[in-house]
Design a protein around this motif. Structure first.
Motif, PDB file in Angstrom:
ATOM      1  N   GLU A 306       5.409  -3.625  -7.934  1.00 39.04           N
ATOM      2  CA  GLU A 306       5.157  -2.443  -7.107  1.00 39.04           C
ATOM      3  C   GLU A 306       4.272  -2.791  -5.919  1.00 39.04           C
ATOM      4  N   PHE A 307       3.291  -3.661  -6.134  1.00 36.49           N
ATOM      5  CA  PHE A 307       2.432  -4.094  -5.031  1.00 36.49           C
ATOM      6  C   PHE A 307       3.255  -4.813  -3.966  1.00 36.49           C
ATOM      7  N   ARG A 309       6.424  -4.492  -3.316  1.00 38.35           N
ATOM      8  CA  ARG A 309       7.273  -3.521  -2.619  1.00 38.35           C
ATOM      9  C   ARG A 309       6.484  -2.759  -1.552  1.00 38.35           C
ATOM     10  N   LYS A 310       5.248  -2.397  -1.856  1.00 32.78           N
ATOM     11  CA  LYS A 310       4.436  -1.676  -0.872  1.00 32.78           C
ATOM     12  C   LYS A 310       4.131  -2.552   0.336  1.00 32.78           C
ATOM     13  N   VAL A 311       3.848  -3.822   0.096  1.00 23.61           N
ATOM     14  CA  VAL A 311       3.596  -4.731   1.213  1.00 23.61           C
ATOM     15  C   VAL A 311       4.850  -4.867   2.062  1.00 23.61           C
ATOM     16  N   ALA A 313       7.283  -2.729   2.388  1.00 19.91           N
ATOM     17  CA  ALA A 313       7.527  -1.469   3.099  1.00 19.91           C
ATOM     18  C   ALA A 313       6.637  -1.342   4.322  1.00 19.91           C
ATOM     19  N   SER A 314       5.424  -1.873   4.242  1.00 23.07           N
ATOM     20  CA  SER A 314       4.519  -1.799   5.395  1.00 23.07           C
ATOM     21  C   SER A 314       5.011  -2.641   6.558  1.00 23.07           C
ATOM     22  N   GLU A 318      10.224   1.562   4.122  1.00 23.45           N
ATOM     23  CA  GLU A 318      10.652   1.747   2.736  1.00 23.45           C
ATOM     24  C   GLU A 318      12.166   1.662   2.569  1.00 23.45           C
ATOM     25  N   GLN A 391      -3.768  -8.035   1.655  1.00 17.41           N
ATOM     26  CA  GLN A 391      -3.919  -6.764   0.951  1.00 17.41           C
ATOM     27  C   GLN A 391      -4.351  -6.962  -0.500  1.00 17.41           C
TER      28      GLN A 391
END
Length: 397
Positions: A306-307, A309-311, A313-314, A318, A391
């Motif tokens: 999940e981490f 994926r967030k990176v 997406a940034s 997304e 991050q």
């Protein structure tokens, strides 16, 4: 797409390194020139290095701030034992060796990230840059771990990435759970009694027994395994006989087994062993059964996936971070994920349009003699590595 400007500016130099690596492929545990190049560049950028883990592995160490936190970023370095069909300027100079899986690009992306991290150090902790040998069958990750990788360089998590042809360039994929399968091999030698093909009653035919076994193995998949569990038994070789009028005295069967869990693998191995032994006995033959477990399944940890994926997406939005469809291919990064939580993700390599026409007529798929890594990925992959490290190791309040 939010790429880091210094990385974009340095892309021509990183692309030149990538093409140099492509032109000089080295097989597993032979990555001497490759490791020398990696070590030289890291040293040039002021990054301390450690060499020798897993024979030819290189670890770069980038520190910033005062935190004891750390993570590892891994790239593989080895090539495949196959002849390249491409004719561009950076085609392999070593006959029978080729970077047909993009490890040259993986190494180059991590080098691009290393240069930026060394120059900016916008994090608090340590980033270990793991350049690993021998992914293609040698188990280089396992060997680096055996040599003390995570004892010498303790980390909270480890991340890896592979280019993926066929996915639209500019996209990523990452998901929790199994994403690549275990890889295992079997060999069965059935021994009967040879004889004349016209008088089969005087022989004990191992070919008939082999045919029964091959058919029986498929019932393991269809009748012993839960339908929702993934598993594949592939018989890929049957060797026997020397003449059409002779019943041979032995027959050899070989193939592979792939699963997403150890539990399913345990069941398949035991059922194959039982079925081979009892089938052989029922027909009056004997058999020798060998089962070799190579790479375990690659299983992403939920938090780290999940981490990641967030990176992603940034950087790309997304909508460009896809669900990672599991593949029955295998990857020795699995050993690192058994030792530490982490995530193994895919970065899209496109549809092959980055190659000029005439540079190999085949599709630009992995392990294809016409494959080439897409250099457009270099700044994107390097930016991802940097943002992931920054991050994960963001200064704590």
């Amino acid at each position: 797409m939010k790429l880091l400007d210094p990385i974009v500016a340095n892309t021509p130099q990183i692309a030149a390194l990538r093409r140099d690596l492509h032109a000089h492929p080295e097989l597993c545990f032979e990555e001497i020139r490759t490791a020398d190049l990696v070590a030289a560049k890291l040293t040039e950028w002021g990054i301390p290095i450690h060499r020798g883990l897993g024979t030819t592995g290189v670890v770069g160490i980038v520190k910033a701030g005062t935190s004891s936190r750390a993570l590892a970023l891994r790239a593989d370095m080895d090539a495949l034992p196959m002849q390249e069909f491409n004719t561009f300027a950076h085609t392999s100079q070593h006959p029978g060796k080729m970077h047909a899986c993009g490890h040259d690009g993986h190494t180059a992306m991590l080098l691009g990230a290393a240069q930026y991290l060394a120059q900016h150090r916008n994090f608090d902790g340590t980033v270990y840059l793991v350049f690993q040998p021998a992914e293609e069958g040698g188990g280089g990750a396992r060997e680096m771990i055996k040599d003390g990788l995570f004892e010498q360089f303790p980390v909270e998590a480890v991340f890896g990435m592979h280019n993926w042809p066929g996915m639209r360039a500019g996209t990523f994929a990452a998901s929790p759970g199994p994403v690549m399968a275990s890889s295992n091999e079997f060999k069965i030698v059935i021994t009967g009694k040879g004889g004349h093909a016209a008088m089969p009653h005087n022989a004990i035919d191992p070919v008939v027994v082999a045919c029964q076994m091959v058919q029986g193995f498929q019932t393991i998949i269809s009748r012993n395994k839960k339908p929702i569990d993934a598993g594949v038994i592939s018989v890929t070789m049957i060797h026997t006989g020397e003449a059409t009028n002779v019943i041979p005295d032995h027959c050899e069967i070989q193939g592979t087994v792939r699963t997403f869990t150890i539990e399913v693998l345990d069941m398949i191995e035991q059922r194959m062993r039982d079925l081979a032994r009892h089938t052989s006995a029922a027909f009056g033959t004997t058999c020798a059964f060998e089962f070799v477990r190579n790479y375990p399944p690659t299983i992403n940890a939920p938090k780290e996936a999940e981490f990641a994926r967030k990176v992603m997406a940034s950087i790309v939005g997304e909508e460009n971070v896809l669900v990672q469809e599991p593949t029955m291919g295998a990857e020795d990064f699995a050993y690192m994920l058994q030792a530490k939580p982490g995530c193994y993700s895919f970065i899209a390599n496109g549809d092959g349009a980055h190659r000029d026409m005439g540079h190999g007529g085949g599709p630009c798929m992995l392990h294809n003699p016409s494959y080439d890594f897409n250099d457009e990925l270099l700044p994107l992959g390097a930016t991802y590595w940097v943002r992931l490290a920054e991050q994960w190791l963001a200064p704590q309040p």
